[in-house]
Design an enzyme around this catalytic site. Sequence first.
Site, mmCIF file in Angstrom:
data_model
loop_
_atom_site.group_PDB
_atom_site.id
_atom_site.type_symbol
_atom_site.label_atom_id
_atom_site.label_comp_id
_atom_site.label_asym_id
_atom_site.label_seq_id
_atom_site.Cartn_x
_atom_site.Cartn_y
_atom_site.Cartn_z
ATOM 1 N N LYS A 296 -32.292 -8.982 58.528
ATOM 2 C CA LYS A 296 -32.342 -7.676 59.313
ATOM 3 C C LYS A 296 -31.365 -6.735 58.722
ATOM 4 O O LYS A 296 -31.567 -5.500 58.871
ATOM 5 C CB LYS A 296 -32.463 -7.850 60.826
ATOM 6 C CG LYS A 296 -33.859 -8.511 61.174
ATOM 7 C CD LYS A 296 -33.796 -8.450 62.660
ATOM 8 C CE LYS A 296 -35.229 -9.411 63.042
ATOM 9 N NZ LYS A 296 -35.487 -9.321 64.542
ATOM 10 N N GLY A 358 -25.035 -10.201 70.247
ATOM 11 C CA GLY A 358 -25.223 -10.524 68.897
ATOM 12 C C GLY A 358 -26.362 -9.352 68.540
ATOM 13 O O GLY A 358 -26.485 -8.248 69.280
ATOM 14 N N ARG A 380 -20.222 -14.943 75.834
ATOM 15 C CA ARG A 380 -19.177 -15.650 75.682
ATOM 16 C C ARG A 380 -18.138 -15.226 75.175
ATOM 17 O O ARG A 380 -17.030 -15.570 75.691
ATOM 18 C CB ARG A 380 -19.929 -16.897 75.195
ATOM 19 C CG ARG A 380 -19.014 -18.269 74.606
ATOM 20 C CD ARG A 380 -19.783 -19.207 73.868
ATOM 21 N NE ARG A 380 -20.457 -18.808 72.691
ATOM 22 C CZ ARG A 380 -20.897 -19.413 71.666
ATOM 23 N NH1 ARG A 380 -21.199 -20.735 72.052
ATOM 24 N NH2 ARG A 380 -21.479 -18.890 70.575
HETATM 25 P P1 ATR Z 1 -29.213 -13.091 67.397
HETATM 26 O O1 ATR Z 1 -29.376 -11.963 66.335
HETATM 27 O O2 ATR Z 1 -30.392 -13.649 67.864
HETATM 28 O O3 ATR Z 1 -28.651 -12.057 68.819
HETATM 29 P P2 ATR Z 1 -26.648 -13.526 66.859
HETATM 30 O O4 ATR Z 1 -25.963 -12.082 66.413
HETATM 31 O O5 ATR Z 1 -26.051 -14.798 66.160
HETATM 32 O O6 ATR Z 1 -27.997 -13.851 66.855
HETATM 33 O O7 ATR Z 1 -25.897 -13.704 68.447
HETATM 34 C C1 ATR Z 1 -26.251 -14.830 69.128
HETATM 35 C C2 ATR Z 1 -25.708 -14.372 70.608
HETATM 36 O O8 ATR Z 1 -25.958 -15.402 71.629
HETATM 37 C C3 ATR Z 1 -24.291 -14.027 70.797
HETATM 38 O O9 ATR Z 1 -24.118 -13.241 71.944
HETATM 39 C C4 ATR Z 1 -23.465 -15.365 70.988
HETATM 40 O O10 ATR Z 1 -22.620 -15.468 71.635
HETATM 41 P P3 ATR Z 1 -21.186 -15.261 70.950
HETATM 42 O O11 ATR Z 1 -21.068 -14.087 70.463
HETATM 43 O O12 ATR Z 1 -20.038 -15.778 71.796
HETATM 44 O O13 ATR Z 1 -21.174 -16.360 69.707
HETATM 45 C C5 ATR Z 1 -24.620 -16.042 72.086
HETATM 46 N N1 ATR Z 1 -24.509 -17.627 72.143
HETATM 47 C C6 ATR Z 1 -24.920 -18.310 71.077
HETATM 48 N N2 ATR Z 1 -24.738 -19.760 71.552
HETATM 49 C C7 ATR Z 1 -24.291 -19.455 72.788
HETATM 50 C C8 ATR Z 1 -23.799 -20.525 73.857
HETATM 51 N N3 ATR Z 1 -24.216 -22.056 73.598
HETATM 52 N N4 ATR Z 1 -23.360 -20.006 74.914
HETATM 53 C C9 ATR Z 1 -23.380 -18.642 75.166
HETATM 54 N N5 ATR Z 1 -23.626 -17.778 74.302
HETATM 55 C C10 ATR Z 1 -24.227 -18.184 73.164
#
Ligand code: ATR
Length: 490
Positions: A296, A358, A380
Amino acid sequence: MLRCLSLTAEKDTEKIADIQRYAEYIDAVEVRLDLCEAKTPEMVGSVVAASRHAGCGTVVVSYRRPQDTADGSPGDWDRRREDLRRGVLRRVLQPGVTCVDLEYDVTDDELREKAESLGIRMIRSVHDFTGIPGRLPEIVRSIAAAGDIPKVACSPQSSRQVLDLVRMCVEVRDVEEKIILGMGAFGFFTRTAPWICGSMLTFVSAGEKKAAPGHIGPRELEEVYGTSRHGKDTVLFGIIGNPVMHTRSPHLHNRWFADDGIDAVYLPFHVDEVGSFMELAETIGVRGFSVTVPHKQRIMDYLTSADEGVRRIGACNTAVRRRDGWHGTNTDLEGFLEPLRDLLAEGRIRRALVIGAGGAARTVVYALRQQGIGVTIVNRTVEKARELADEMGAGWARPEAAGNAVGTPFDLVVQTTSVGMEPDIEGDPLPLLKFSGSEIVYDIIYAPEKTRFLTRAEESGCRVIGGRRMLHAQAELQYTMFRDSCNLWA
Ligand code: ATR
């Protein structure tokens, strides 16, 4: 173009039954003697009879060596077994068989003579399970020059190889009778839209066992991709992603095209590198496509123009070909808002909590801010929440404080992380958050339909919204753009 069922059922009686079962979805049948219990003229005779009864005019006979199958290796395949194999192939030829498939690297004058005497055409096949044959045009031409039908089943390993394959097919487009198929995820579209490579035939398998990587069932080929209704005038659309094979988008878009009577097809393209796909899109004439993870952001480099939302969010999920180049839109934005429209109109949403920072959160926060809604981001990694908040004019909070960060409860809580998504459906992105019961809780995850987080919210009395509605709404908006682009070019 023929849809050919490879007979892969375990029992020979089931193979025969499959011909009848899938009669309305197939035009040809391949009897793979290597998969038959009885490698006999009687077995082939039964296939011929069943095919005739089912109205399938074409019967192909093949007997694959292990090295020409996806899971096989040469093993102890020796001269003696090769002699036996060819003996079987010669013996089973009979009236009613249309083609016999003999591998390109072997010759058999007796088989050829017998086939000719019965008016049976020879397919000369090449199987490559590790890449694409560099000499493909040469091979195709030499087989066709002998009056035989070339078949090349190869395995593109990258978007670059897919492009190379399609370009080689363009080189030999004057060879009318040929079968060229890309196996596996990268080559999947060559099976569902075989005319792209100029193939006269595509293979399908019924049941669990697939004759080759990337085979789908006869019903899916017809009901999802409408393959028999399409051809070289069909307008191409699709979705790029990695992975992409699980996507349900083709089911939606192809049904809508069919309902509107538009000769267009929407195909999944497994893409590891966007630049090569863009060249492919130009080569085969793709008019528009959906973009999913992880492309994207990267797609932005290839757009001539883009909506404001795309520029502000920095992500694009829809590209449509205009006369001057590719135009990018982000239908996730409107798709996300669609289930909230009535609530927004009623002024019910003033303050929202967004979980995650994210790519998906960027879209959600931007959409809410555009509606004038006050947003607090909790993530997080606190630093990312702060950065996104600064950029979008929102507030932020630490996860441990999210429950009571702002005193009064939020009107809306949006969950944008991947926590709780299949297969890890037990996950809860913010266990500390206690619901008051008056919030609307929206989880953009669509598989499962209701996440643990939503279930917890519902049990607290909250009104909940699952991700399916957003998925559907953003797809409908994309479809409208694709459909309109057909008119633009008409
Ligand atoms: P997307 O495009 O689907 O939003 P991404 O840009 O990789 O994917 O973002 C993933 C989001 O999920 C982030 O906010 C991530 O938190 P971090 O910024 O701390 O990485 C969150 N996320 C993923 N796994 C997580 C977990 N186990 N607990 C809490 N937040 C999580």
